[in-house]
Write an enzyme that holds these catalytic residues in place. Structure first.
Site, PDB file in Angstrom:
ATOM      1  N   ASN A 218       0.869  -1.179   0.000  1.00  0.00           N
ATOM      2  CA  ASN A 218       0.000   0.000   0.000  1.00  0.00           C
ATOM      3  C   ASN A 218       0.906   1.228   0.000  1.00  0.00           C
ATOM      4  OD1 ASN A 218      -1.801   2.056   0.538  1.00  0.00           O
ATOM      5  ND2 ASN A 218      -2.199   1.441   2.664  1.00  0.00           N
ATOM      6  N   TRP A 219       0.972   1.895  -1.155  1.00  0.00           N
ATOM      7  CA  TRP A 219       1.875   3.054  -1.257  1.00  0.00           C
ATOM      8  C   TRP A 219       1.291   4.303  -0.605  1.00  0.00           C
ATOM      9  CZ3 TRP A 219       4.491   3.145  -6.822  1.00  0.00           C
ATOM     10  CH2 TRP A 219       5.366   2.056  -6.926  1.00  0.00           C
ATOM     11  N   LYS A 220       0.025   4.235  -0.219  1.00  0.00           N
ATOM     12  CA  LYS A 220      -0.642   5.399   0.393  1.00  0.00           C
ATOM     13  C   LYS A 220      -0.446   6.635  -0.492  1.00  0.00           C
ATOM     14  CE  LYS A 220       0.358   3.384   4.862  1.00  0.00           C
ATOM     15  NZ  LYS A 220       0.248   3.545   6.286  1.00  0.00           N
TER      16      LYS A 220
ATOM     17  N   HIS B 230      -9.348   1.002   5.209  1.00  0.00           N
ATOM     18  CA  HIS B 230      -8.049   1.191   5.877  1.00  0.00           C
ATOM     19  C   HIS B 230      -8.258   2.150   7.044  1.00  0.00           C
ATOM     20  CE1 HIS B 230      -3.935   2.431   6.618  1.00  0.00           C
ATOM     21  NE2 HIS B 230      -3.545   1.366   5.937  1.00  0.00           N
TER      22      HIS B 230
ATOM     23  N   GLU C 280      -6.642   4.574   8.046  1.00  0.00           N
ATOM     24  CA  GLU C 280      -6.443   5.993   7.703  1.00  0.00           C
ATOM     25  C   GLU C 280      -7.681   6.576   7.021  1.00  0.00           C
ATOM     26  OE1 GLU C 280      -2.705   5.436   5.678  1.00  0.00           O
ATOM     27  OE2 GLU C 280      -1.776   4.920   7.592  1.00  0.00           O
TER      28      GLU C 280
ATOM     29  N   GLU D  57      -5.107  -5.133  10.804  1.00  0.00           N
ATOM     30  CA  GLU D  57      -4.104  -4.076  10.943  1.00  0.00           C
ATOM     31  C   GLU D  57      -4.357  -3.297  12.227  1.00  0.00           C
ATOM     32  OE1 GLU D  57      -2.246  -2.939   6.976  1.00  0.00           O
ATOM     33  OE2 GLU D  57      -4.008  -1.688   7.207  1.00  0.00           O
TER      34      GLU D  57
ATOM     35  N   GLY E  34       2.732   2.068  10.760  1.00  0.00           N
ATOM     36  CA  GLY E  34       3.712   3.138  10.604  1.00  0.00           C
ATOM     37  C   GLY E  34       4.435   3.514  11.880  1.00  0.00           C
TER      38      GLY E  34
ATOM     39  N   SER F  61       3.662  -2.339  10.337  1.00  0.00           N
ATOM     40  CA  SER F  61       5.114  -2.363  10.548  1.00  0.00           C
ATOM     41  C   SER F  61       5.772  -3.679  10.167  1.00  0.00           C
ATOM     42  CB  SER F  61       5.447  -1.973  11.996  1.00  0.00           C
ATOM     43  OG  SER F  61       5.019  -0.646  12.251  1.00  0.00           O
TER      44      SER F  61
ATOM     45  N   GLY G   6       2.862  -1.205   4.257  1.00  0.00           N
ATOM     46  CA  GLY G   6       2.876   0.208   3.892  1.00  0.00           C
ATOM     47  C   GLY G   6       4.286   0.664   3.554  1.00  0.00           C
ATOM     48  N   GLY G   7       4.947   1.268   4.524  1.00  0.00           N
ATOM     49  CA  GLY G   7       6.263   1.889   4.302  1.00  0.00           C
ATOM     50  C   GLY G   7       7.269   0.998   3.590  1.00  0.00           C
TER      51      GLY G   7
HETATM   52  C1  PEP Z   1      -0.575   0.027   6.001  1.00  0.00           C
HETATM   53  O1  PEP Z   1      -0.570   1.138   5.535  1.00  0.00           O
HETATM   54  O2  PEP Z   1      -1.525  -0.724   5.728  1.00  0.00           O
HETATM   55  C2  PEP Z   1       0.535  -0.409   6.838  1.00  0.00           C
HETATM   56  C3  PEP Z   1       0.484  -1.572   7.382  1.00  0.00           C
HETATM   57  O3  PEP Z   1       1.576   0.482   6.984  1.00  0.00           O
HETATM   58  P1  PEP Z   1       3.043   0.144   7.607  1.00  0.00           P
HETATM   59  O4  PEP Z   1       3.497  -1.160   6.987  1.00  0.00           O
HETATM   60  O5  PEP Z   1       3.895   1.290   7.179  1.00  0.00           O
HETATM   61  O6  PEP Z   1       2.871   0.016   9.074  1.00  0.00           O
END
Ligand code: PEP
Length: 249
Positions: free
Chosen positions: A9-11, A93, A95, A163, A169, A209, A230-231
């Site tokens: 997920n590049w957000k 999600h 966010e 999640e 993050g 994470s 994500g990251g």
């Molecule tokens: C996400 O955005 O779904 C996520 C899990 O982010 P991260 O891996 O950066 O915690």
């Protein structure tokens, strides 16, 4: 047998230059033993799809509207995602739930619209830190599942991502025991609601994470069929070892 899924997920990250990460990922994984998905920001979807064509990398969206079309300035419909080359869409999600006030009912409506367009939906669930600390995690997950997942699903079109909000993050992750407990709970809820055969076919992702350093440990947990990342999905250098760990699990 559930085919594992490594979803990135590049957000709201990524410009044209970032598309080269797809080339690098394709070169590193010419014949992956797991499904690979990249969900870039909407303006990159079509170009990402073209870049990934001929390779085993699927492209997805990060959200869609509940309505199939209409006067919704700035929004993106499921049909538009599909038309741009997306095969998947992330829904609910945390966010989106936090920034846009998305409720379980909204997520369910979006899922129904996306399923009608033949997209695979990745429905996200997860407790806040306060909910984890007050011991209500499993109740929250049950509530979110009851509210967010439509009744009429086919298992190969639905993926559930657990999640924990406090792990996204932050560099924090639940213990393996905590992940196992929630994933087992999700599987049991699905079994009760949809029956064993459907429940056993639905993939459950962990997200929050995930990095190369913790991926193997997380993928060894029962009922973890992959990750929503994500990251660490933003560069092939970081995402590729996670895919390799999933292939080895
Ligand atoms: C996400 O955005 O779904 C996520 C899990 O982010 P991260 O891996 O950066 O915690």
């Amino acid at each position: 047998m559930r085919r594992k899924l490594a979803a990135g997920n590049w957000k709201m990250h990524g410009l044209t230059d970032s598309l080269s990460q797809i080339d690098s990922l394709a070169a590193a994984h010419p014949a992956p033993r797991v499904d690979i998905l990249i969900c870039p920001p909407a303006p990159l979807i079509e170009r990402a799809f073209r870049r990934a064509s001929g390779h085993a990398i699927a492209i997805g969206g990060q959200d869609c509207q509940t309505a199939r079309s209409g006067a919704h300035t700035g929004d993106i419909s499921a049909a538009m995602l599909k038309d741009a080359g997306a095969s998947h869409v992330i829904l609910g999600h945390s966010e989106r739930r936090a920034d846009h006030g998305e409720t379980d009912e909204v997520v369910r409506a979006k899922a129904r619209t996306a399923l009608a367009e033949d997209l695979i939906v990745i429905i996200c669930l997860g407790e806040s830190r306060a909910q984890r600390e007050s011991g209500t995690t499993l109740d929250i997950i049950s509530q979110q599942m009851a509210g967010s997942i439509p009744d009429d699903i086919t298992p190969d079109r639905v993926v559930i991502a657990y999640e924990p909000v406090w792990a996204i993050g932050t560099g924090l992750t639940p213990t393996p025991g905590q992940i196992e407990e929630v994933h087992g709970h999700i599987r049991a809820h699905l079994t009760e609601r949809f029956g064993l055969q459907t429940a056993e076919a639905i993939r459950l992702l962990y997200g929050g994470s995930v990095k190369a350093a913790n991926a193997a440990e997380i993928f060894a947990i029962a009922n973890v069929d992959g990750a929503l990342v994500g990251g660490a999905s933003l560069t092939a250098e970081e995402f590729s070892p996670i895919i390799t760990a999933l292939e080895a699990s």
